[in-house]
Design a protein around this motif. Structure first.
Motif, short mmCIF file in Angstrom:
data_model
loop_
_atom_site.label_atom_id
_atom_site.label_comp_id
_atom_site.label_asym_id
_atom_site.label_seq_id
_atom_site.Cartn_x
_atom_site.Cartn_y
_atom_site.Cartn_z
N SER A 118 0.79 -1.22 0.00
CA SER A 118 0.00 0.00 0.00
C SER A 118 0.82 1.26 0.00
O SER A 118 0.40 2.26 -0.53
N LEU A 119 2.02 1.22 0.66
CA LEU A 119 2.82 2.42 0.69
C LEU A 119 4.14 2.23 -0.05
O LEU A 119 4.98 3.11 -0.06
N GLY A 120 4.37 1.04 -0.64
CA GLY A 120 5.56 0.84 -1.43
C GLY A 120 5.41 1.59 -2.74
O GLY A 120 4.50 1.33 -3.52
N PHE A 121 6.34 2.49 -3.02
CA PHE A 121 6.16 3.37 -4.17
C PHE A 121 6.52 2.67 -5.47
O PHE A 121 7.53 1.97 -5.56
N THR A 129 -2.33 10.40 3.46
CA THR A 129 -1.57 11.04 2.39
C THR A 129 -2.50 11.80 1.46
O THR A 129 -2.21 12.94 1.06
N ALA A 130 -3.63 11.20 1.10
CA ALA A 130 -4.57 11.84 0.18
C ALA A 130 -5.13 13.14 0.79
O ALA A 130 -5.17 14.18 0.12
N ASP A 173 0.69 7.87 7.56
CA ASP A 173 0.32 6.61 6.94
C ASP A 173 1.43 5.57 7.09
O ASP A 173 1.16 4.38 7.33
N ALA A 174 2.69 6.01 6.97
CA ALA A 174 3.82 5.08 7.11
C ALA A 174 3.89 4.53 8.53
O ALA A 174 4.13 3.33 8.74
N MET A 175 3.68 5.39 9.52
CA MET A 175 3.71 4.93 10.91
C MET A 175 2.53 4.00 11.20
O MET A 175 2.66 3.02 11.94
N GLY A 219 0.49 -0.58 13.02
CA GLY A 219 -0.87 -1.13 13.06
C GLY A 219 -1.74 -0.47 14.10
O GLY A 219 -2.81 -0.98 14.44
N SER A 220 -1.32 0.68 14.60
CA SER A 220 -2.05 1.36 15.67
C SER A 220 -2.29 2.81 15.33
O SER A 220 -1.40 3.52 14.87
N VAL A 221 -3.51 3.27 15.61
CA VAL A 221 -3.84 4.68 15.40
C VAL A 221 -3.11 5.56 16.41
O VAL A 221 -2.92 6.76 16.19
N TRP A 222 -2.67 4.97 17.53
CA TRP A 222 -1.88 5.72 18.51
C TRP A 222 -0.64 6.34 17.88
O TRP A 222 -0.18 7.41 18.29
N SER A 223 -0.06 5.67 16.88
CA SER A 223 1.15 6.20 16.24
C SER A 223 0.88 7.53 15.56
O SER A 223 1.71 8.45 15.61
N LYS A 224 -0.29 7.65 14.91
CA LYS A 224 -0.65 8.92 14.28
C LYS A 224 -0.84 10.01 15.33
O LYS A 224 -0.40 11.14 15.15
#
Length: 524
Positions: A3-6, A162-163, A391-393, A398-403
């Motif tokens: 999903s985030l691999g460019f 990102t969007a 998004d990368a974090m 796998g946690s919304v806490w990172s955002k």
């Protein structure tokens, strides 16, 4: 697909989509023909044109317009505050409107309403007229909410940060573009068309007015409401997609309560209860079209049903609006946006004048405008970068806490930069511009981070929380502008470090609040 691999292919090819909600899992940035690319570009361009017109007065106000209609510096500061007031109201109202009528219709409606005072701007003759026009032009600032809600509706959780950051960042760049474009249009009319100063600044406002109308009409003609079709049919489309992928009858669907919006009919609910009681669950394997390779999309049918149920945007009710408004999670996004976007709005209003007073020899209107424009234009890079990092974090943890943790880290560093800028109050161009650029990295990146978090919080009421959060940003702009006015035009540095102290205190205060309400369905 990672999903985030460019991969360059992702920029031009039609994206893979979530089979249930049809949200894209990549951003076809270079493919405006594709529906996802088309909506993406209309979202940021519509907001950018609106932002340009919203902030069209400041580049010409201090020198050209003030001299023509005889307003004082204090009256200019008051007009800056008034220019944010209507936006505050519209942002709070536009959130529920997005959930009720759809973000595309809300977006176009705000643009067309804001075009009227834009065309009338040239008729201002005194300070009362300036106050009135700036209030009604402020309607255009409300376009940010449908911009973000529309983007959220077309892009899945693995790329939505990102969007949203890209559309918000490109749109916010209108605050920088206006500092280039408005003086350029004015100077062209004076030098090339030989118009008087009195006439030239008035004619300049016709340009953004025309672009606003064209953009609104094109948006209505060329773009859909949702990736599944009409806004009024969004729930039916999701239910049909679940049936198509054999996901009806997996678990007991919650009935009544906060998440029952009637998106499944009685037959489907009966089938759900029947199959659920038999204990059968259908997991999604690698060959199933609902399977994805990133952790966020490794969903069993049960998880997919729960997520889809919780993330269908519902028609808003007063009870629902009050619940979302009173939520601690809404307080987090609103308080952080109060500090970051509020500071950006207030600084945008005075940065050109701040540079003019700080540097000797005195900068011209075009020179001070050009340097002030850099702050707004950095949104093109720094705000999307904040969303991308979020998004990368999210993918890594796998946690919304990172955002949420990143959001507060950016807020604290922004506050530190604001304090340094205000305390140093440098008269050296290199030092001042460097400090402002460093501050912009974290302030504008924080804005992107915030709207990477918002889609996870109350996803069934995305318009409401987006509107509340956006409105809090404007409230911050008003409060910070009042501080600037009270301190006075000779104390810009002091006003800026006060903003920094507030930013640090607010982020520390809300840091411990969980990012998602306990027991929430969807958004994880």
């Amino acid at each position: 697909m990672a999903s985030l691999g460019f991969s360059p292919r992702l920029l031009v090819s039609a994206p893979d989509v979530n089979p249930v909600n049809h949200k894209a899992r990549s951003i076809p940035f270079l493919n405006p023909v594709n529906v996802y690319g088309r909506v993406f570009h209309f979202a940021w361009f519509g907001f950018m044109i609106a932002f340009w017109s919203w902030y069209a007065f400041p580049p010409l106000l201090n020198d050209v317009i003030a001299a023509d209609i005889h307003v004082t510096k204090n009256e200019i500061l008051i007009s800056n505050i008034i220019g944010l007031t209507a936006t505050l109201i519209i942002r709070f109202v536009s959130g529920p409107c997005c959930d009720r009528f759809g973000p595309r219709n809300t977006f176009a409606g705000i643009l067309l309403a804001g075009a009227i005072p834009t065309f009338c701007s040239g008729g201002v003759k005194n300070v009362a007229g300036l106050y009135a026009i700036r209030f009604f032009v402020g309607i255009l600032g409300g376009t940010f909410v449908p911009c973000q809600v529309w983007t959220t509706g077309f892009f899945d959780k693995n790329v939505v940060g990102t969007a949203n950051a890209l559309t918000g960042g490109f749109g916010n760049a209108g605050g920088g573009i206006t500092y280039f474009v408005m003086p350029a249009i004015y100077n062209s009319l004076v030098r090339n068309q030989h118009e008087t100063r009195h006439v030239a600044w008035r004619v300049s406002f016709i340009v953004p007015g025309i672009l606003i109308v064209v953009t609104a009409l094109a948006m209505l003609l060329c773009c859909p409401d949702t990736p599944t079709g009409k806004w009024s049919e969004r729930s039916t489309a999701v239910s049909e997609n679940m049936r198509r992928h054999s996901m009806v009858g997996v678990v007991d669907v919650p009935t009544g309560g906060a998440f029952d919006d009637g998106s499944l009919n009685h037959h489907e609910k009966d089938a759900t209860s029947s199959d659920s009681s038999s204990g059968e669950k259908k997991d999604v394997g690698p060959g199933d079209p609902t399977h994805f390779t990133d952790h966020e999309a490794h969903l069993t049918s049960e998880q997919m049903l729960d997520t889809a149920k919780g993330e269908v945007v519902r028609k808003p009710s007063l009870k629902e609006c009050l619940y979302v408004f009173a939520s601690p999670q809404t307080f987090v996004t609103g308080a952080c946006y109060f500090c970051s976007f509020g500071a950006e709005l207030a600084i945008n209003s005075i940065l050109g004048n701040y540079y003019t007073t700080q540097f000797k020899p005195r900068l011209s209107v075009q020179e001070s405008g050009n340097w002030a424009a850099m702050f707004g234009l950095l949104n093109v890079v720094f705000r999307p970068l904040g969303g991308f990092v979020a998004d990368a974090m999210y993918k890594a943890t796998g946690s919304v806490w990172s955002k949420k943790a990143l959001l507060h880290a950016y807020g604290l560093i922004t506050g530190a930069f604001l304090i340094v800028i205000g305390q140093v109050n440098s008269h050296d161009k290199g030092t001042m511009f460097g400090l402002v650029a460093g501050m912009a990295f974290f302030l504008e990146g924080g804005n992107g981070l915030n709207y990477a978090l918002v889609p996870h919080v109350h996803p069934y009421a995305n318009g409401i929380i987006s509107g509340i959060t956006g409105g809090c940003g404007n409230l911050g702009g008003i409060i910070f502008s009042v501080i600037i006015k009270e301190v006075g035009p000779t104390g810009y540095g002091k006003s800026i470090w006060i903003m920094g102290v507030i930013s640090i205190c607010v982020n520390v205060l809300v840091a411990v609040i969980p990012p998602i309400p306990k027991g929430q369905v969807g958004g994880r």
